[in-house]
Design an enzyme around this catalytic site. Structure first.
Site, PDB file in Angstrom:
ATOM      1  N   HIS A  35       0.914  -1.184  -0.325  1.00 37.44           N
ATOM      2  CA  HIS A  35       0.659  -0.025  -0.003  1.00 37.44           C
ATOM      3  C   HIS A  35       0.729   1.210  -0.326  1.00 37.44           C
ATOM      4  O   HIS A  35       0.484   1.969  -1.296  1.00 37.44           O
ATOM      5  CB  HIS A  35      -0.786  -0.093   1.429  1.00 37.44           C
ATOM      6  CG  HIS A  35      -1.416   1.638   1.159  1.00 37.44           C
ATOM      7  ND1 HIS A  35      -2.775   1.802   0.665  1.00 37.44           N
ATOM      8  CD2 HIS A  35      -1.199   1.894   2.599  1.00 37.44           C
ATOM      9  CE1 HIS A  35      -3.199   2.854   0.582  1.00 37.44           C
ATOM     10  NE2 HIS A  35      -2.590   3.122   2.515  1.00 37.44           N
ATOM     11  N   HIS A  59       3.386   7.118   5.359  1.00 40.48           N
ATOM     12  CA  HIS A  59       2.455   7.308   6.289  1.00 40.48           C
ATOM     13  C   HIS A  59       1.395   7.168   7.096  1.00 40.48           C
ATOM     14  O   HIS A  59       0.496   8.206   8.045  1.00 40.48           O
ATOM     15  CB  HIS A  59       1.160   8.062   4.514  1.00 40.48           C
ATOM     16  CG  HIS A  59       0.629   7.182   4.126  1.00 40.48           C
ATOM     17  ND1 HIS A  59       0.948   6.408   2.921  1.00 40.48           N
ATOM     18  CD2 HIS A  59      -1.018   6.730   4.400  1.00 40.48           C
ATOM     19  CE1 HIS A  59      -0.123   5.280   3.167  1.00 40.48           C
ATOM     20  NE2 HIS A  59      -1.005   5.509   3.693  1.00 40.48           N
ATOM     21  N   ASP A  60       1.945   5.812   6.453  1.00 39.25           N
ATOM     22  CA  ASP A  60       0.958   5.069   8.188  1.00 39.25           C
ATOM     23  C   ASP A  60       1.394   4.471   8.886  1.00 39.25           C
ATOM     24  O   ASP A  60       1.432   3.589   9.954  1.00 39.25           O
ATOM     25  CB  ASP A  60      -0.113   3.545   7.088  1.00 39.25           C
ATOM     26  CG  ASP A  60      -1.066   3.919   6.437  1.00 39.25           C
ATOM     27  OD1 ASP A  60      -1.887   4.717   6.794  1.00 39.25           O
ATOM     28  OD2 ASP A  60      -1.586   3.372   5.992  1.00 39.25           O
ATOM     29  N   GLU A  63       0.205   5.921  12.354  1.00 46.07           N
ATOM     30  CA  GLU A  63      -0.986   5.846  12.610  1.00 46.07           C
ATOM     31  C   GLU A  63      -1.271   3.886  12.974  1.00 46.07           C
ATOM     32  O   GLU A  63      -2.279   3.475  13.582  1.00 46.07           O
ATOM     33  CB  GLU A  63      -2.069   6.004  11.113  1.00 46.07           C
ATOM     34  CG  GLU A  63      -3.656   5.862  11.767  1.00 46.07           C
ATOM     35  CD  GLU A  63      -4.470   6.454  10.818  1.00 46.07           C
ATOM     36  OE1 GLU A  63      -3.865   7.713  10.331  1.00 46.07           O
ATOM     37  OE2 GLU A  63      -5.271   5.870   9.921  1.00 46.07           O
ATOM     38  N   ASP A  64      -0.729   3.658  11.824  1.00 45.89           N
ATOM     39  CA  ASP A  64      -0.731   1.724  12.217  1.00 45.89           C
ATOM     40  C   ASP A  64       0.406   0.752  12.750  1.00 45.89           C
ATOM     41  O   ASP A  64       0.521  -0.580  12.303  1.00 45.89           O
ATOM     42  CB  ASP A  64      -0.922   1.078  10.666  1.00 45.89           C
ATOM     43  CG  ASP A  64      -2.497   1.043  10.346  1.00 45.89           C
ATOM     44  OD1 ASP A  64      -3.046   2.056  10.988  1.00 45.89           O
ATOM     45  OD2 ASP A  64      -2.091   1.655   9.115  1.00 45.89           O
ATOM     46  N   ASP A 120      -3.641   8.034  -1.197  1.00 41.89           N
ATOM     47  CA  ASP A 120      -4.108   7.212  -0.152  1.00 41.89           C
ATOM     48  C   ASP A 120      -5.706   6.428  -0.394  1.00 41.89           C
ATOM     49  O   ASP A 120      -5.314   5.369  -0.908  1.00 41.89           O
ATOM     50  CB  ASP A 120      -3.884   7.677   0.942  1.00 41.89           C
ATOM     51  CG  ASP A 120      -3.943   6.747   2.005  1.00 41.89           C
ATOM     52  OD1 ASP A 120      -3.339   5.724   2.223  1.00 41.89           O
ATOM     53  OD2 ASP A 120      -5.585   7.055   3.280  1.00 41.89           O
TER      54      ASP A 120
END
Ligand code: ZN
Length: 183
Positions: A35, A59-60, A63-64, A120
């Site tokens: 991704h 970017h993630d 958050e993840d 995204d």
């Protein structure tokens, strides 16, 4: 002084390590890194600069994964950490509220952040069609498509070509989700 190649490969390696144990939600359970790799490719192929592509790769991570903004600032740059945080949801908020906040705050974000959001969502829509999560109903998929469209509408002035790529993905996906329309 780091070269551009060194900056980007460092970001890819960092993201690969952080997302090692994660898989995408789809039936094929693709490696999660597919991704951010797709997001980075979309950004680069739509003329975005290296700061945007680097943050797109990362970017993630906050958050993840267990990555903190402080860690990003120490491994990369403060500006990189700031940009990743600009596209990171506040996970303390309930899901519906988070989604509403994303749409409402988008017009006030930087062009780089808005580019990452559009890439995204383009990647996510492709995944929903190509490798859907088994438990997602068509209704839920359509709701995600529409929410993504609202978000991208608040981002499109940052990069009309990238917004157009999103639009094409949206139209293609919706035609599959809604099936052939009656004449
Ligand atoms: Zn993402």
């Amino acid at each position: 002084m780091q070269t551009d190649v060194q900056r980007l490969t460092k970001a890819f390696f960092f993201a690969a390590q952080k997302h090692t144990d994660q898989r995408r939600k789809g039936a094929r359970a693709e490696p999660y890194l597919n991704h951010p790799a797709e997001v980075a490719e979309l950004l680069a192929s739509h003329g975005c600069d290296i700061d945007t592509v680097e943050a797109g790769i990362l970017h993630d991570t906050v958050e993840d994964t267990d990555t903190t903004p402080e860690e990003l600032a120490s491994v990369f740059r403060q500006s990189t950490a700031d940009l990743v945080m600009e596209v990171t949801d506040n996970t303390a908020l309930p899901r519906a509220e988070r989604k509403r906040m994303q749409i409402e705050t988008a017009p006030h974000k930087s062009d780089r952040a808005r580019n990452i959001k559009m890439a995204d969502r383009t990647s996510n829509l492709r995944s929903i069609i190509n490798s859907p999560a088994p438990h997602w109903t068509t209704e839920r998929k359509i709701a995600y498509f529409d929410e993504s469209r609202q978000l991208v509408d608040n981002c499109r002035s940052a990069n009309p070509a990238l917004a157009e790529t999103f639009d094409r993905t949206y139209a293609w996906g919706m035609s599959i989700l809604k099936g052939p329309t009656a004449p």
